[in-house]
Write a protein that holds these residues in place. Structure first.
Motif, PDB file in Angstrom:
ATOM      1  N   SER A 268      41.603 -47.427  35.940  1.00  0.00           N
ATOM      2  CA  SER A 268      43.016 -47.798  35.955  1.00  0.00           C
ATOM      3  C   SER A 268      43.199 -49.074  35.152  1.00  0.00           C
ATOM      4  N   ASN A 269      44.453 -49.332  34.772  1.00  0.00           N
ATOM      5  CA  ASN A 269      44.806 -50.547  34.021  1.00  0.00           C
ATOM      6  C   ASN A 269      43.972 -50.679  32.746  1.00  0.00           C
ATOM      7  N   PHE A 270      43.954 -49.641  31.973  1.00  0.00           N
ATOM      8  CA  PHE A 270      43.213 -49.652  30.713  1.00  0.00           C
ATOM      9  C   PHE A 270      44.195 -49.591  29.560  1.00  0.00           C
ATOM     10  N   SER A 271      43.714 -49.943  28.385  1.00  0.00           N
ATOM     11  CA  SER A 271      44.545 -49.893  27.194  1.00  0.00           C
ATOM     12  C   SER A 271      44.669 -48.456  26.705  1.00  0.00           C
TER      13      SER A 271
ATOM     14  N   ASP B 241      41.459 -47.279  24.955  1.00  0.00           N
ATOM     15  CA  ASP B 241      40.413 -46.883  25.900  1.00  0.00           C
ATOM     16  C   ASP B 241      40.775 -45.585  26.609  1.00  0.00           C
ATOM     17  N   GLY B 242      42.074 -45.394  26.903  1.00  0.00           N
ATOM     18  CA  GLY B 242      42.486 -44.152  27.555  1.00  0.00           C
ATOM     19  C   GLY B 242      42.195 -42.932  26.706  1.00  0.00           C
ATOM     20  N   GLY B 243      42.476 -43.018  25.408  1.00  0.00           N
ATOM     21  CA  GLY B 243      42.175 -41.899  24.532  1.00  0.00           C
ATOM     22  C   GLY B 243      40.687 -41.619  24.432  1.00  0.00           C
ATOM     23  N   ALA B 244      39.881 -42.684  24.354  1.00  0.00           N
ATOM     24  CA  ALA B 244      38.427 -42.489  24.286  1.00  0.00           C
ATOM     25  C   ALA B 244      37.882 -41.896  25.576  1.00  0.00           C
TER      26      ALA B 244
ATOM     27  N   GLY C 146      51.034 -42.716  34.437  1.00  0.00           N
ATOM     28  CA  GLY C 146      49.968 -42.788  33.451  1.00  0.00           C
ATOM     29  C   GLY C 146      49.131 -44.048  33.516  1.00  0.00           C
ATOM     30  N   GLY C 147      49.131 -44.739  34.661  1.00  0.00           N
ATOM     31  CA  GLY C 147      48.363 -45.970  34.771  1.00  0.00           C
ATOM     32  C   GLY C 147      46.932 -45.759  35.180  1.00  0.00           C
ATOM     33  N   ALA C 148      46.529 -44.533  35.500  1.00  0.00           N
ATOM     34  CA  ALA C 148      45.158 -44.276  35.952  1.00  0.00           C
ATOM     35  C   ALA C 148      44.778 -42.850  35.593  1.00  0.00           C
ATOM     36  N   VAL C 149      43.473 -42.636  35.419  1.00  0.00           N
ATOM     37  CA  VAL C 149      42.915 -41.312  35.155  1.00  0.00           C
ATOM     38  C   VAL C 149      42.226 -40.838  36.426  1.00  0.00           C
ATOM     39  N   LEU C 150      42.573 -39.641  36.885  1.00  0.00           N
ATOM     40  CA  LEU C 150      42.019 -39.076  38.110  1.00  0.00           C
ATOM     41  C   LEU C 150      41.074 -37.941  37.758  1.00  0.00           C
TER      42      LEU C 150
ATOM     43  N   LEU D 102      32.475 -47.670  27.742  1.00  0.00           N
ATOM     44  CA  LEU D 102      33.870 -47.415  28.070  1.00  0.00           C
ATOM     45  C   LEU D 102      34.127 -47.768  29.528  1.00  0.00           C
ATOM     46  N   PRO D 103      35.277 -48.346  29.839  1.00  0.00           N
ATOM     47  CA  PRO D 103      36.302 -48.819  28.891  1.00  0.00           C
ATOM     48  C   PRO D 103      35.910 -50.157  28.284  1.00  0.00           C
ATOM     49  N   LYS D 104      36.269 -50.337  27.038  1.00  0.00           N
ATOM     50  CA  LYS D 104      35.916 -51.555  26.330  1.00  0.00           C
ATOM     51  C   LYS D 104      36.872 -52.697  26.617  1.00  0.00           C
TER      52      LYS D 104
END
Length: 546
Positions: free
Chosen positions: A55-58, A61-64, A82-86, A104-106
């Motif tokens: 969560s809270n990624f750029s 980083d989200g695309g990677a 869209g603030g986190a990936v589940l 990742l995440p960088k």
């Protein structure tokens, strides 16, 4: 014409559904549909529980992260906003480790990996700028490792090197910190960040590092301002630690006597943080001759002497003396002869003696943090007693017990009367506060039971849906497929049954008691035994145009 065509098509469909093969195909389609519905219900029941991966990624980083999850064939979905990936709960830790191995995440900062993609033919200016960006990114990542820091940005001002000493300038650094909600940095943490940045950049002094938080508060000057105003946080912390240490010692030594939660102590320490230096030079005279020590001694003696003429002036003084007739004395000789000479001398003696004198030189340096005065207050609860009937009552301590506790407290606190320490021990009943009875949550309101009920209800509904689909749809369809289809269609089939019954009686049984293979074998046997009857039946069908 269109109506006639539709009637012909519908008639063909009805004829197809009336045949055994058509009905069998339709039933198979129905079975497939029921099985598909049951599979969908089962998949709904087996839907995985998704947990937060990052969560809270750029956006970069989200695309990677999404690209790597697709490569690993791990299902994912985004949280609301869209603030986190589940990802499924069973893949959370595995995916984190695999993504961490790839860096990742960088984060939003770019580190030294920027130097890995240098283009051929880059100018020295571009290389210098990239190095500075990489340094800023690495410092920001290091600062973000502090637990209270959520995000950090570092700006470095690195002047160009000069061959002239007078034109050389020291680099400067500015750090912007975004702290987690409700968290702060103390003086030691701020100083640690300052020294971290200063140690990472060559020739960067500590005074050239500025730290600001997200609210615009200057953090790097906190220690200097506090020292100027006389409110040094380190000194306040030292006093608080000293007071807490004394309080803890007192309570720890009294608790075994009066029991837990029956003693309260507070200490107030007057600490002198002033630093003084004193140099003393004292002289003491020697009291006894034995203690005298000669430092130096000087003696001088001078003599100035010669004969002086004496007697009566005249001729008599030039005559030789007469023989002596009496004891020679200085006076007689002088009186008799009147010519004796008296020798004289001028003697002078000087003596100088220097003795050592006692001299004491004392240099005293008193450090800060000296304890000037200590005040302690102790409250002890009444002791609990139980009589023979089992009744519990609270009674005050005796004078001997109070004296014993007072002496123990003095030893624990380091009581010094000359220093002006004070101690007050009071024996008083503690006020008991009635604890508010918190009603217990019913079972149906507890979060764990609610989640368990949801999961149980989901599986029960899934089981009921599958059971209904099987009993009401799948089982009847399978039964119909296994049943014997009606070999002759309605209409002329009655003539067939009648003719077959009249000729051989072999097909006079009800349709529900025969299966397709049995009817087929009977028809084949009848055609081989009596082909004339079969030919008549076929002629009847052809004549009826069906």
């Amino acid at each position: 014409m269109a109506g006639a065509g539709e009637m012909v098509a519908s008639g063909n469909v009805m004829d197809f559904t009336r045949t055994a093969g058509g009905r069998k195909i339709m039933m198979m389609f129905g079975v497939a549909a029921v099985v598909a519905v049951m599979g969908a219900v089962w998949m709904w029941g087996q839907q995985p529980d998704y947990r937060v991966l990052f969560s809270n990624f750029s956006d970069r980083d989200g695309g990677a992260i999404v690209a790597e999850l697709e490569k690993m064939n791990i299902p994912y979905k985004f949280a609301e906003g869209g603030g986190a990936v589940l990802v499924p709960a069973s893949h959370v830790y595995d995916a984190r480790l695999k993504l961490a191995s790839q860096g990742l995440p960088k984060g939003g900062n770019v580190g030294f990996e920027l130097m890995e993609n240098q283009k051929l033919g880059s100018s020295q200016f571009i290389e210098r700028v990239n190095f500075q960006r990489a340094m800023e990114g690495e410092l920001a990542r290091s600062i973000e490792s502090v637990s209270s820091v959520q995000a950090a940005r570092v700006h470095l001002a690195m002047p160009k090197d000069s061959v002239f000493v007078s034109e050389q300038k020291a680099p400067t650094a500015s750090v912007l910190l975004n702290l987690h909600p409700g968290r702060t940095l103390d003086t030691q943490q701020v100083s640690a960040i300052v020294h971290l940045v200063a140690s990472s950049v060559p020739e960067l002094p500590v005074k050239n590092v500025t730290i600001v938080d997200q609210n615009g508060n200057l953090l790097s000057e906190t220690g200097k301002t506090a020292s100027i105003n006389g409110m040094d946080p380190s000194q306040i912390k030292y006093v608080q630690d000293l007071q807490q240490s004394i309080t803890k010692r007192i309570e720890s030594i009294i608790t075994p006597i009066v029991g837990p939660n029956n003693v309260r102590a507070e200490a107030t320490a007057d600490v002198d943080f002033s630093r003084s230096e004193q140099a003393v030079e004292s002289y003491k005279p020697n009291q006894t001759p034995e203690a005298m020590v000669v430092r130096s001694q000087q003696t001088s003696e001078s003599t100035n002497g010669g004969a002086i003429a004496g007697g009566v002036p005249g001729a008599l003084t030039n005559q030789p003396p007469a023989p002596a007739t009496a004891p020679i004395t200085a006076a007689g000789q002088a009186a008799g002869s009147g010519q004796a000479a008296t020798p004289t001398a001028n003697i002078r003696k000087d003596a100088t003696v220097n003795y050592e004198i006692d001299k004491t030189i004392q240099y005293v340096q008193q450090g800060s943090g000296g304890l000037k005065r200590l005040s302690v207050a102790v409250v002890v609860n009444y002791k609990k007693t139980t009589d023979k009937a089992g009744k519990v009552s609270m009674k005050p301590l005796s004078e001997a017990e109070t004296t014993q506790i007072t002496n123990l407290v003095k030893e624990a606190m380091g009581f010094n009367q000359e220093r002006g320490d004070t101690l007050n021990v009071v024996n008083s009943p503690f006020a008991t506060t009635e604890q508010e009875a918190i009603p217990e949550l019913p079972l149906w309101k507890e979060p764990g039971n609610i989640q368990m009920a949801k999961d149980t209800g989901k599986y029960i509904l899934m089981a009921i849906a599958l059971l209904l689909l099987y009993l009401r749809m799948l089982k009847p369809l399978l039964k119909k497929i296994s049943e014997t289809p009606l070999l002759p269609p309605p209409g002329p089939s009655h003539d067939l049954h009648a003719q077959v019954g009249a000729n051989g009686g072999m097909m006079g049984l009800p349709d529900g008691q025969r299966n397709y293979q049995d009817n087929l074998s009977r028809a084949q046997r009848m055609a081989s035994e009596d082909p004339r009857v079969v030919a008549n039946i076929v002629k009847t069908w052809v004549g009826s145009n069906e």
